[in-house]
Structures are given as C-alpha cells and as structure tokens.
Scaffold this motif. Structure first.
Motif: not given
Length: 334
Positions: A98, A94-95, A50, A68, A79, A71, A73, A64, A48
């Motif tokens: 959310v 790292r996410i 961001c 999570l 996030v 989940t 995204v 991710r 992702w």
C-alpha cells in the motif's frame, strides 16, 4: 563401533536432527518487483476491487496478502498487485503493498468516539454536498467537513443542490471569507460547471442522506445506476449508498460516492491542526498558553490570535470563521 573408537570422533561425525523450533528463519520478504500499480475502487467483505493503472476497463478482484497483516486498505488507496491480474471470472490477485497516502478523509462517529474511520484516501478534493431546502442546510456539518479537509490535505468545494427551492446567496455569503469554491445546481438544469470541477481529478462526495448526492453522481456518471431514494417527512433521508465506491467519469477522473452520514465526528483533530490551515494565525498560535483552544475569551482568555487582528495582519472576519470551525470541532457554538 567399539567403545575405544569413540575417542576418534569429531564434530564432523555428529549428526543432529533439528528440532521443530530450531529451523532457521528469515525476515526477508519477496521484493515483488513485478507488482503492478492499481487504485482501490471498492471494498466488500475482505475483497478489494482494483483498477489496474487507474484504468476503469481493467478492474480486478484482490485479497490482502498475509504479510500486510491488518494494514487498512480503503477506497482511493494506491496499491501494488501480484498474481492473476487478468480480471477473468473466479481469479484473485493479491495486494502486496500500500503506497503512502497523499490525503486522507477521516471522521469519527462522534466527538467522544476514539475510533478513527478512514473514509477515502488520496482524493484531491471533497465536494460537500448540501441541499438548500428539504432538508435545510446545516452549517455545522459543513464546518466540520471543512476542518476534515484542512487537516486531511483535501481541497474543499461547496456543492449546493436544490437551488430551485431556495436561494444560495445567504449560505454563500457565510463562507465568502474562507474563499471556498462553490457550485450551485438544480434538478431542471444542466450541470456543466460541476462537470468541469470534477474533470480529470479524484473527487469524494460527502453529505447527509437526502441532499441529492447520489442523484448528482447519477448525472455525472450515467452508468452509475445508484438508488436515489426520497426524503422522509421528518426531513431525514434514507441511506441510499451503503459503502464508498469510486466511479470513473466519462471524460476522465474518478468520483467517490460515500455513504450518507448523520454525524461527522472530529475526535482525532486538534485545535492547532485547524489553525495550521490559516497561515496568518499559525505563528501567533505558537505563543498561546498550553492547551489553548483558540476560542478567545472567556473560554481562552490568553489566546494570542486576537493580537493578529489588532495588528492589522488579518481581518476580524477571518478570525471569526476560524473560531467558528474550532467551536464546531469542539461541539459548541459561538
């Protein structure tokens, strides 16, 4: 130790080695109080992109977090990130969280497909891009996008392109009762009105391939460098956007270019959710028979929405517009 000494042992003398599955575990997770806010601007194969604090100058790549799970995204999601958020080459954040979504644009492949696809999250408005000619406008597609807006919490805006090839008057008149804002563009003129509509807002664009969606994005975001493609001889455009991507506007705000779609399924939308977008009919709809589709006779002879018009509380044109959207959602025409 002599056998006679065993009687002197107590529990403090016993040493038991824990087995593999007996280690104490906890469900507590790190609070990540130092996590930084960001907006997802692109998704590609498990990674992702961001924008830290919505800044287009601070874009990092993230994965991710394991906690999570699956989940979802998507582009537009707000996030929280931990790890290396410097954005330097070969770094990965790292996410870990959310945030709740303010709006969601959803669709299914068709009206029988149970799998719901989230196109974009947290967009404030949806620009429904439709060409006035080559290819000709399809009101059924516009109606379905309006339903998705009303049920997903987005503000709809009609964006009519190629006004140099056909007049927009007839199409605008058909949506006058819905009071949907509209912007009309042509390739040989500036588009200040569209720039004003997009300024300092998160806007998603949706439309069939070939209607000029990516061309518009290239005009409002000069550095977008998106392919525009050409409309084929059969009136169907070539897909030029392959995944949703959020692009920063020079004057502030974001525009999300989505892939060209051939269908906009609404299997996840119920008739009552559509009626909720029309306040004058919402209360009467609660008195309708169970499973009423609100289409009126002969499909729904007991529908109470007609009584609202008879009482003078709503115009017949508003009911006609509502039922046109419901019919489009049901895959029929009235």
């Amino acid at each position: 130790m002599a056998r006679s000494d065993w009687r002197r042992l107590d529990e403090s003398d016993v040493r038991v080695r824990p087995g593999k599955g007996s280690r104490p575990r906890t469900k507590r997770r790190p609070a990540h109080t130092d996590a930084v806010p960001a907006m997802v601007v692109a998704v590609d194969r498990g990674r992702w992109r961001c924008a830290i604090e919505d800044s287009p100058d601070r874009v990092v790549t993230a994965m991710r977090a394991r906690e999570l799970g699956r989940t979802p995204v998507v582009v537009g999601d707000r996030v929280r990130l931990v790890g290396d958020v410097s954005g330097k080459p070969d770094t990965l954040a790292r996410i870990v969280r959310v945030e709740d979504r303010n709006s969601v644009l959803r669709r299914t492949a068709d009206d029988t497909d149970p799998y719901e696809r989230v196109v974009v999250a947290n967009a404030e408005q949806l620009l429904i891009v439709t060409s006035l000619a080559d290819p000709p406008p399809r009101t059924g597609f516009i109606d379905r996008c309006l339903v998705a807006c009303y049920t997903g919490g987005l503000e709809p805006v009609l964006c009519l392109t190629k006004a140099d090839l056909a007049s927009p008057d007839e199409l605008l008149a058909s949506y006058a009762d819905l009071k949907v804002p509209a912007v009309v563009t042509r390739h040989d003129q500036a588009i200040p009105e569209l720039v004003d509509v997009l300024h300092n807002r998160v806007s998603a664009l949706v439309g069939h391939s070939g209607v000029g969606k990516s061309t518009l994005v290239n005009r409002v975001v000069p550095d977008a460098d998106l392919a525009t493609g050409e409309v084929s001889a059969v009136g169907k455009g070539r897909h030029t956007s392959v995944s949703a991507v959020a692009l920063p506007l020079p004057g502030g705000g974001w525009v999300v270019d989505t892939p060209g779609v051939r269908s906009f399924g609404l299997a996840h939308v119920t008739p009552d959710e559509v009626v909720a977008a029309f306040p004058e009919f919402a209360e009467a709809a609660e008195e309708c028979p169970s499973n009423c589709g609100h289409l009126g006779s002969p499909e729904d002879p007991g529908c109470m929405l007609d009584d609202v018009v008879k009482s003078g509380a709503a115009r017949v044109s508003r009911l006609s517009s509502l039922r046109r959207l419901l019919a489009s959602r049901a895959g029929t025409e009235i």
